[in-house]
Design an enzyme around this catalytic site. Sequence first.
Site, PDB file in Angstrom:
ATOM      1  N   ASP A   1      -3.784   5.392  -5.408  1.00 17.24           N
ATOM      2  CA  ASP A   1      -3.754   4.483  -6.557  1.00 17.24           C
ATOM      3  C   ASP A   1      -4.870   4.839  -7.537  1.00 17.24           C
ATOM      4  O   ASP A   1      -5.856   5.487  -7.174  1.00 17.24           O
ATOM      5  CB  ASP A   1      -3.947   3.031  -6.094  1.00 17.24           C
ATOM      6  CG  ASP A   1      -2.815   2.580  -5.185  1.00 17.24           C
ATOM      7  OD1 ASP A   1      -1.706   3.146  -5.293  1.00 17.24           O
ATOM      8  OD2 ASP A   1      -3.043   1.664  -4.369  1.00 17.24           O
TER       9      ASP A   1
HETATM   10  N1  URA Z   1      -2.668   2.790   0.331  1.00 17.00           N
HETATM   11  C1  URA Z   1      -2.887   2.056  -0.786  1.00 17.00           C
HETATM   12  O1  URA Z   1      -2.633   0.867  -0.820  1.00 17.00           O
HETATM   13  N2  URA Z   1      -3.373   2.681  -1.858  1.00 17.00           N
HETATM   14  C2  URA Z   1      -3.713   3.988  -1.877  1.00 17.00           C
HETATM   15  O2  URA Z   1      -4.189   4.500  -2.886  1.00 17.00           O
HETATM   16  C3  URA Z   1      -3.498   4.740  -0.712  1.00 17.00           C
HETATM   17  C4  URA Z   1      -2.966   4.111   0.384  1.00 17.00           C
END
Ligand code: URA
Length: 233
Positions: A102
Amino acid sequence: MRLDKLLSDSGYGSRKEVKNLIKSKNVAVNGEIERDGARIIDENIDEVLVLGKPIIYEKNLYILLNKPKGYLSATKDPSAPVVTDLVELDGKRSIFPVGRLDKDTTGTMLLTDDGKMAHSLLSPKKHVDKTYYVETDIPILDINLAKNIFSEGIEMDGKKTLPAKLEVKGEREYLVTIREGKYHQVKRMFSYLGCEIIKLDRVSFAFLNCEGLSSGQWRFLKEEEILKLKELC
Ligand code: URA
Protein backbone atom coordinates in the site's frame (compact mmCIF):
# COMPACT_ATOMS: atom_id res chain seq x y z
CA MET A 1 27.51 -4.76 -24.58
CA ARG A 2 30.09 -2.71 -22.64
CA LEU A 3 31.94 -4.66 -19.94
CA ASP A 4 30.96 -2.19 -17.18
CA LYS A 5 27.28 -2.37 -18.13
CA LEU A 6 27.41 -6.15 -18.32
CA LEU A 7 28.86 -6.34 -14.80
CA SER A 8 26.47 -3.79 -13.41
CA ASP A 9 23.45 -5.53 -14.99
CA SER A 10 24.70 -8.82 -13.53
CA GLY A 11 24.57 -7.53 -9.97
CA TYR A 12 28.20 -6.50 -9.40
CA GLY A 13 27.22 -3.02 -8.22
CA SER A 14 26.69 0.46 -9.60
CA ARG A 15 28.70 1.71 -12.58
CA LYS A 16 31.09 3.37 -10.11
CA GLU A 17 31.55 0.21 -8.05
CA VAL A 18 32.11 -1.80 -11.21
CA LYS A 19 34.70 0.75 -12.40
CA ASN A 20 36.63 0.23 -9.15
CA LEU A 21 36.37 -3.53 -9.52
CA ILE A 22 37.89 -3.29 -12.99
CA LYS A 23 40.55 -0.76 -11.92
CA SER A 24 41.69 -3.02 -9.11
CA LYS A 25 42.41 -5.77 -11.66
CA ASN A 26 39.67 -8.08 -10.47
CA VAL A 27 38.09 -8.62 -13.86
CA ALA A 28 39.47 -10.86 -16.60
CA VAL A 29 38.17 -11.36 -20.12
CA ASN A 30 39.16 -14.54 -21.93
CA GLY A 31 41.95 -15.19 -19.44
CA GLU A 32 43.46 -11.68 -19.41
CA ILE A 33 43.02 -8.89 -16.87
CA GLU A 34 40.85 -6.19 -18.46
CA ARG A 35 41.14 -2.57 -17.33
CA ASP A 36 38.85 -0.96 -19.86
CA GLY A 37 35.20 -0.83 -18.77
CA ALA A 38 34.22 0.30 -22.25
CA ARG A 39 35.41 -2.94 -23.85
CA ILE A 40 32.62 -4.53 -25.86
CA ILE A 41 31.77 -8.04 -24.73
CA ASP A 42 29.80 -10.65 -26.57
CA GLU A 43 28.01 -12.48 -23.74
CA ASN A 44 27.69 -15.60 -25.88
CA ILE A 45 31.37 -15.88 -26.73
CA ASP A 46 33.57 -14.02 -24.23
CA GLU A 47 34.32 -15.49 -20.83
CA VAL A 48 34.30 -12.89 -18.08
CA LEU A 49 35.72 -13.72 -14.65
CA VAL A 50 35.29 -11.59 -11.53
CA LEU A 51 37.72 -12.45 -8.75
CA GLY A 52 38.44 -15.65 -10.64
CA LYS A 53 34.81 -16.73 -10.91
CA PRO A 54 32.84 -16.76 -14.17
CA ILE A 55 29.92 -14.37 -14.20
CA ILE A 56 26.50 -15.57 -15.16
CA TYR A 57 25.03 -12.88 -17.35
CA GLU A 58 21.49 -12.02 -16.25
CA LYS A 59 19.27 -10.96 -19.09
CA ASN A 60 16.77 -9.79 -16.53
CA LEU A 61 17.06 -7.21 -13.80
CA TYR A 62 16.40 -8.01 -10.15
CA ILE A 63 16.30 -5.09 -7.74
CA LEU A 64 15.66 -4.78 -4.04
CA LEU A 65 14.10 -1.53 -2.86
CA ASN A 66 13.41 -0.19 0.61
CA LYS A 67 10.06 1.35 -0.25
CA PRO A 68 9.30 4.64 1.49
CA LYS A 69 5.84 5.87 2.43
CA GLY A 70 3.89 7.83 -0.17
CA TYR A 71 4.85 5.76 -3.24
CA LEU A 72 2.42 3.63 -5.20
CA SER A 73 3.38 0.09 -6.19
CA ALA A 74 3.00 0.81 -9.87
CA THR A 75 5.05 1.92 -12.84
CA LYS A 76 2.97 4.97 -13.74
CA ASP A 77 0.33 7.06 -12.06
CA PRO A 78 -0.87 10.56 -12.85
CA SER A 79 -1.63 11.45 -9.23
CA ALA A 80 1.21 10.10 -7.10
CA PRO A 81 4.87 9.07 -7.28
CA VAL A 82 5.48 5.41 -8.07
CA VAL A 83 8.16 3.01 -6.83
CA THR A 84 9.90 2.82 -10.21
CA ASP A 85 10.57 6.59 -9.97
CA LEU A 86 13.07 5.70 -7.25
CA VAL A 87 15.17 3.38 -9.42
CA GLU A 88 17.22 5.09 -12.09
CA LEU A 89 18.54 2.66 -14.65
CA ASP A 90 20.81 3.04 -17.62
CA GLY A 91 19.12 2.57 -20.94
CA LYS A 92 15.54 1.69 -21.53
CA ARG A 93 15.03 -1.19 -19.12
CA SER A 94 11.55 -1.24 -17.70
CA ILE A 95 10.96 -2.92 -14.38
CA PHE A 96 7.84 -3.41 -12.30
CA PRO A 97 7.17 -4.25 -8.65
CA VAL A 98 6.61 -7.89 -7.69
CA GLY A 99 3.31 -7.64 -5.84
CA ARG A 100 1.87 -4.64 -4.12
CA LEU A 101 2.50 -2.69 -0.97
CA ASP A 102 0.00 0.00 0.00
CA LYS A 103 0.98 3.63 -0.45
CA ASP A 104 1.53 3.99 3.31
CA THR A 105 3.40 0.67 3.70
CA THR A 106 7.20 0.69 3.77
CA GLY A 107 9.91 -1.91 3.38
CA THR A 108 11.19 -4.78 1.31
CA MET A 109 10.11 -4.74 -2.30
CA LEU A 110 11.44 -6.70 -5.24
CA LEU A 111 11.37 -5.14 -8.71
CA THR A 112 12.19 -6.95 -11.92
CA ASP A 113 11.52 -7.22 -15.63
CA ASP A 114 11.20 -11.01 -15.30
CA GLY A 115 7.46 -11.56 -15.64
CA LYS A 116 7.70 -15.31 -15.31
CA MET A 117 9.53 -15.12 -12.01
CA ALA A 118 7.19 -12.42 -10.66
CA HIS A 119 4.16 -14.52 -11.50
CA SER A 120 5.64 -17.57 -9.86
CA LEU A 121 6.76 -15.77 -6.68
CA LEU A 122 3.29 -14.30 -6.22
CA SER A 123 1.52 -17.61 -6.54
CA PRO A 124 0.10 -18.68 -3.13
CA LYS A 125 1.08 -22.22 -4.16
CA LYS A 126 4.76 -21.27 -3.90
CA HIS A 127 4.32 -20.33 -0.23
CA VAL A 128 6.77 -17.44 -0.30
CA ASP A 129 6.84 -15.99 3.21
CA LYS A 130 6.35 -12.26 3.64
CA THR A 131 6.93 -10.89 7.13
CA TYR A 132 5.50 -7.57 8.27
CA TYR A 133 6.23 -5.44 11.29
CA VAL A 134 2.92 -4.08 12.54
CA GLU A 135 2.07 -1.33 15.00
CA THR A 136 -1.56 -1.12 16.07
CA ASP A 137 -3.73 1.55 17.69
CA ILE A 138 -4.62 -0.72 20.62
CA PRO A 139 -3.11 -3.99 21.89
CA ILE A 140 -4.58 -7.29 20.75
CA LEU A 141 -6.82 -8.38 23.62
CA ASP A 142 -6.30 -12.14 23.57
CA ILE A 143 -3.01 -12.99 21.91
CA ASN A 144 -3.41 -16.77 22.06
CA LEU A 145 -6.81 -16.52 20.42
CA ALA A 146 -5.35 -14.19 17.77
CA LYS A 147 -2.52 -16.65 17.05
CA ASN A 148 -5.08 -19.44 16.59
CA ILE A 149 -7.27 -17.29 14.35
CA PHE A 150 -4.30 -16.39 12.13
CA SER A 151 -2.98 -19.93 11.94
CA GLU A 152 -6.40 -21.37 11.15
CA GLY A 153 -7.16 -18.68 8.57
CA ILE A 154 -9.78 -15.98 8.17
CA GLU A 155 -12.53 -15.87 5.58
CA MET A 156 -11.44 -13.30 2.99
CA ASP A 157 -12.80 -12.79 -0.53
CA GLY A 158 -14.78 -16.03 -0.21
CA LYS A 159 -11.76 -18.14 0.78
CA LYS A 160 -9.81 -18.88 3.95
CA THR A 161 -6.41 -17.23 4.25
CA LEU A 162 -3.44 -19.59 4.40
CA PRO A 163 -1.96 -20.23 7.87
CA ALA A 164 -0.20 -17.11 9.13
CA LYS A 165 2.17 -16.70 12.07
CA LEU A 166 1.82 -13.99 14.71
CA GLU A 167 4.58 -12.94 17.11
CA VAL A 168 4.41 -10.31 19.84
CA LYS A 169 7.16 -7.68 19.78
CA GLY A 170 5.80 -5.06 22.17
CA GLU A 171 2.59 -3.75 23.72
CA ARG A 172 1.15 -2.78 20.32
CA GLU A 173 3.89 -4.23 18.10
CA TYR A 174 3.76 -7.50 16.22
CA LEU A 175 5.41 -9.51 13.47
CA VAL A 176 3.08 -11.35 11.14
CA THR A 177 4.14 -13.77 8.41
CA ILE A 178 1.80 -14.53 5.54
CA ARG A 179 2.20 -16.58 2.36
CA GLU A 180 -0.11 -14.80 -0.02
CA GLY A 181 -0.91 -11.22 -0.90
CA LYS A 182 -4.61 -10.48 -0.92
CA TYR A 183 -5.65 -6.85 -1.20
CA HIS A 184 -4.93 -5.09 2.15
CA GLN A 185 -4.50 -8.54 3.65
CA VAL A 186 -2.59 -7.66 6.82
CA LYS A 187 -4.77 -4.62 7.55
CA ARG A 188 -7.88 -6.75 7.12
CA MET A 189 -6.49 -9.51 9.34
CA PHE A 190 -5.83 -7.04 12.16
CA SER A 191 -9.16 -5.35 11.60
CA TYR A 192 -10.76 -8.76 12.17
CA LEU A 193 -9.12 -8.69 15.62
CA GLY A 194 -10.53 -5.19 16.26
CA CYS A 195 -7.22 -3.33 15.75
CA GLU A 196 -6.27 -0.64 13.29
CA ILE A 197 -2.75 -0.70 11.86
CA ILE A 198 -0.91 2.60 12.29
CA LYS A 199 2.44 1.42 10.90
CA LEU A 200 3.13 -1.38 8.44
CA ASP A 201 6.61 -2.33 7.25
CA ARG A 202 7.49 -5.40 5.24
CA VAL A 203 10.65 -6.64 6.91
CA SER A 204 11.23 -9.52 4.54
CA PHE A 205 10.15 -11.08 1.29
CA ALA A 206 11.30 -14.71 1.19
CA PHE A 207 14.96 -14.51 2.38
CA LEU A 208 15.38 -10.90 1.24
CA ASN A 209 15.38 -7.94 3.60
CA CYS A 210 16.46 -4.32 3.48
CA GLU A 211 19.47 -4.52 5.77
CA GLY A 212 21.90 -1.81 4.71
CA LEU A 213 19.37 0.05 2.58
CA SER A 214 17.89 3.24 3.98
CA SER A 215 14.39 4.31 3.01
CA GLY A 216 14.22 4.91 -0.76
CA GLN A 217 17.55 3.18 -1.46
CA TRP A 218 17.87 0.18 -3.75
CA ARG A 219 20.46 -2.32 -4.96
CA PHE A 220 20.78 -5.06 -7.56
CA LEU A 221 20.35 -8.56 -6.21
CA LYS A 222 23.53 -10.58 -5.93
CA GLU A 223 24.09 -13.57 -8.17
CA GLU A 224 23.46 -16.04 -5.32
CA GLU A 225 20.25 -14.24 -4.34
CA ILE A 226 18.92 -14.51 -7.91
CA LEU A 227 19.75 -18.21 -7.98
CA LYS A 228 17.99 -18.73 -4.64
CA LEU A 229 14.89 -16.91 -5.91
CA LYS A 230 14.91 -19.07 -9.04
CA GLU A 231 15.02 -22.14 -6.83
CA LEU A 232 11.86 -20.92 -5.05
CA CYS A 233 9.98 -20.62 -8.33
N1 URA B 1 -1.12 -6.06 3.67
C1 URA B 1 -1.66 -4.82 3.73
O1 URA B 1 -2.72 -4.62 4.30
N2 URA B 1 -1.01 -3.83 3.13
C2 URA B 1 0.18 -3.97 2.52
O2 URA B 1 0.75 -3.01 2.01
C3 URA B 1 0.75 -5.25 2.47
C4 URA B 1 0.07 -6.29 3.06
